[in-house]
Scaffold this active site. Structure first.
Site, short mmCIF file in Angstrom:
data_model
loop_
_atom_site.label_atom_id
_atom_site.label_comp_id
_atom_site.label_asym_id
_atom_site.label_seq_id
_atom_site.Cartn_x
_atom_site.Cartn_y
_atom_site.Cartn_z
N HIS A 222 -17.59 -16.38 26.22
CA HIS A 222 -18.20 -17.73 26.19
C HIS A 222 -17.12 -18.79 26.08
CE1 HIS A 222 -17.46 -16.82 21.95
NE2 HIS A 222 -17.47 -18.12 21.72
N ASP B 98 -16.53 -22.65 24.07
CA ASP B 98 -17.09 -23.40 22.93
C ASP B 98 -17.50 -24.79 23.42
OD1 ASP B 98 -16.45 -21.22 21.37
OD2 ASP B 98 -14.56 -22.08 20.63
N HIS C 229 -13.48 -16.92 26.12
CA HIS C 229 -12.90 -15.93 25.22
C HIS C 229 -13.98 -14.98 24.72
CE1 HIS C 229 -14.16 -19.46 22.93
NE2 HIS C 229 -14.31 -18.69 21.87
N ARG D 131 -12.49 -6.72 11.05
CA ARG D 131 -11.86 -7.98 11.46
C ARG D 131 -12.64 -9.13 10.84
NH1 ARG D 131 -8.91 -10.92 15.59
NH2 ARG D 131 -10.08 -12.78 16.14
C1 GA4 Z 1 -20.25 -20.93 20.62
C2 GA4 Z 1 -19.33 -21.67 19.63
C3 GA4 Z 1 -19.87 -21.63 18.18
O1 GA4 Z 1 -19.70 -20.33 17.62
C4 GA4 Z 1 -21.39 -21.98 18.14
C5 GA4 Z 1 -22.12 -20.92 18.96
C6 GA4 Z 1 -23.65 -21.00 19.01
C7 GA4 Z 1 -24.32 -20.07 17.98
O2 GA4 Z 1 -23.78 -19.05 17.61
O3 GA4 Z 1 -25.45 -20.41 17.59
C8 GA4 Z 1 -24.05 -20.64 20.46
C9 GA4 Z 1 -22.70 -20.67 21.28
C10 GA4 Z 1 -21.71 -21.33 20.35
C11 GA4 Z 1 -22.84 -21.42 22.62
C12 GA4 Z 1 -24.20 -21.20 23.35
C13 GA4 Z 1 -25.37 -20.98 22.40
C14 GA4 Z 1 -25.06 -21.62 21.05
C15 GA4 Z 1 -24.76 -19.32 20.69
C16 GA4 Z 1 -25.41 -19.54 22.01
C17 GA4 Z 1 -25.90 -18.55 22.75
C18 GA4 Z 1 -21.87 -22.13 16.71
C19 GA4 Z 1 -21.62 -23.17 19.01
O4 GA4 Z 1 -21.64 -24.36 18.66
O5 GA4 Z 1 -21.87 -22.79 20.30
#
Ligand code: GA4
Length: 330
Positions: free
Chosen positions: A204, A206, A261, A271
């Site tokens: 994914h 961020d 990443h 981890r």
């Molecule tokens: C990815 C980055 C952060 O960990 C996060 C993630 C969020 C979650 O875990 O709820 C998301 C992911 C993240 C992007 C797309 C959506 C939202 C899971 C998901 C499938 C907290 C964020 O802000 O976006």
């Protein structure tokens, strides 16, 4: 109930797009924040990788070792006690389910607002919370130093243009602690199995501006290069790793790339990683910075949106989706 999973945690890491084993592997860019060339190295790293490692960052190691000890103690609690801090939406303890749209990984985590005082979080008292607060404040300030070096390197004025978004009282930043426990016997793989790896947190990007990651010495993080090949980031518990987020990609009109990443482990050692995701206030307009559009010569690649709009769309997407696609001009 959450929707049924569409991938299984035991998916084997096959290597589509894996680089030629004999080709020289690019090194992760390294930035020594105490040197004068930090600025230009950061710009180059963000253009080429959307990712770099930072040393001489000025964050006392005591802060992350204290936090690590508290976090490990939390994750070793009985599941019923951890579940008392669930669900993770919007903030709390999560296990296996990532986001709300059916993604899973073999990971447990805590998701918190980095800007609140951890209200609504059952562990508000005690050493864990004070360790998190101290750590977040030091990491946020380092992230701001880095954003100021970026602004300076990109000739954006004032140099606080990016950092002020993280310092704003309304800043929408998130803090996450991920724990990848050792896998059960039948889920880990032998050394001699080349592909003996489990995807623990799927690929994914961020959504925010910048992410700052620190982990213990168990490897796992991989980043995707522009050609789609994956490289493993050697862990270094005394350094930080910086990711360009989608919002910074937009603000630089695509000059910086948000890095794809994922976390892949052999499941033997545990981890632990802590990540600060620096986001702007919800009402902030995210658009290419005018000074980067070269006095009108370069057109914006993206439609204008607020962080609220982008975040809402991101949280309705699947982990691996290309979330910026919907916001690009065709
Ligand atoms: C990815 C980055 C952060 O960990 C996060 C993630 C969020 C979650 O875990 O709820 C998301 C992911 C993240 C992007 C797309 C959506 C939202 C899971 C998901 C499938 C907290 C964020 O802000 O976006």
């Amino acid at each position: 109930p959450p929707p049924p999973p569409t991938a299984t945690i035991t998916d084997r890491f096959s290597c589509p797009g894996e680089a030629d084993m004999n080709a020289p592997r690019p090194q992760i860019p390294l930035v020594d924040l105490s040197t004068p060339d930090a600025k230009s190295l950061i710009i180059k790293a963000c253009e080429d990788f959307g990712f770099f490692k930072v040393v001489n960052h000025g964050v006392p190691s005591r802060l992350f070792y204290e936090l690590e000890a508290e976090a490990s103690a939390f994750f070793s609690l009985h599941p019923s006690l951890k579940e008392a801090a669930a669900p993770p939406s919007p903030f709390g303890y999560g296990n296996k389910w990532i986001g709300r749209n059916g993604d899973i990984g073999q990971v447990e985590y805590l998701l918190l607002s980095a800007d609140s005082h951890f209200q609504n979080f059952p562990l508000t008292a005690g050493k864990f919370c004070s360790a998190m607060k101290e750590y977040i404040s030091a990491v946020r300030s380092m992230a701001c130093d880095i954003l100021e070096l970026m602004a300076d390197g990109l000739k954006i004025q004032p140099k606080e243009t990016l950092s002020k978004l993280l310092m704003d009282e309304q800043s929408d930043s998130v803090f996450r602690i991920n724990h990848y426990p050792p896998c059960l016997e039948n889920q880990s793989y032998d050394d001699d199995q080349e592909e003996g790896q489990l995807i623990r947190f799927g690929e994914h990007t961020d959504p925010q501006i910048i992410s700052v990651l620190r982990s213990n010495s168990t490897p796992g993080l991989q980043i995707s290069l522009k050609d789609g090949t994956w490289i493993t980031v050697p862990p270094d518990q005394d350094s930080f790793f910086i990711n360009v987020g989608d919002s910074l990609q937009v603000m630089t009109n695509g000059r910086f790339k948000s890095v794809r990443h994922r976390v892949v482990t052999n499941g033997r050692e545990s981890r632990l990683s802590t990540i600060y995701f620096g986001g702007p206030p919800l009402s902030e307009k995210i658009a290419p910075l005018p000074s980067l559009l070269m006095k009108g010569k370069e057109s914006s690649l993206y439609k204008e949106f607020t962080w609220f709009e982008y975040k809402s769309s991101a949280y309705n997407s699947r982990l691996a989706d290309n979330r910026l696609e919907n916001f690009q001009h065709v």
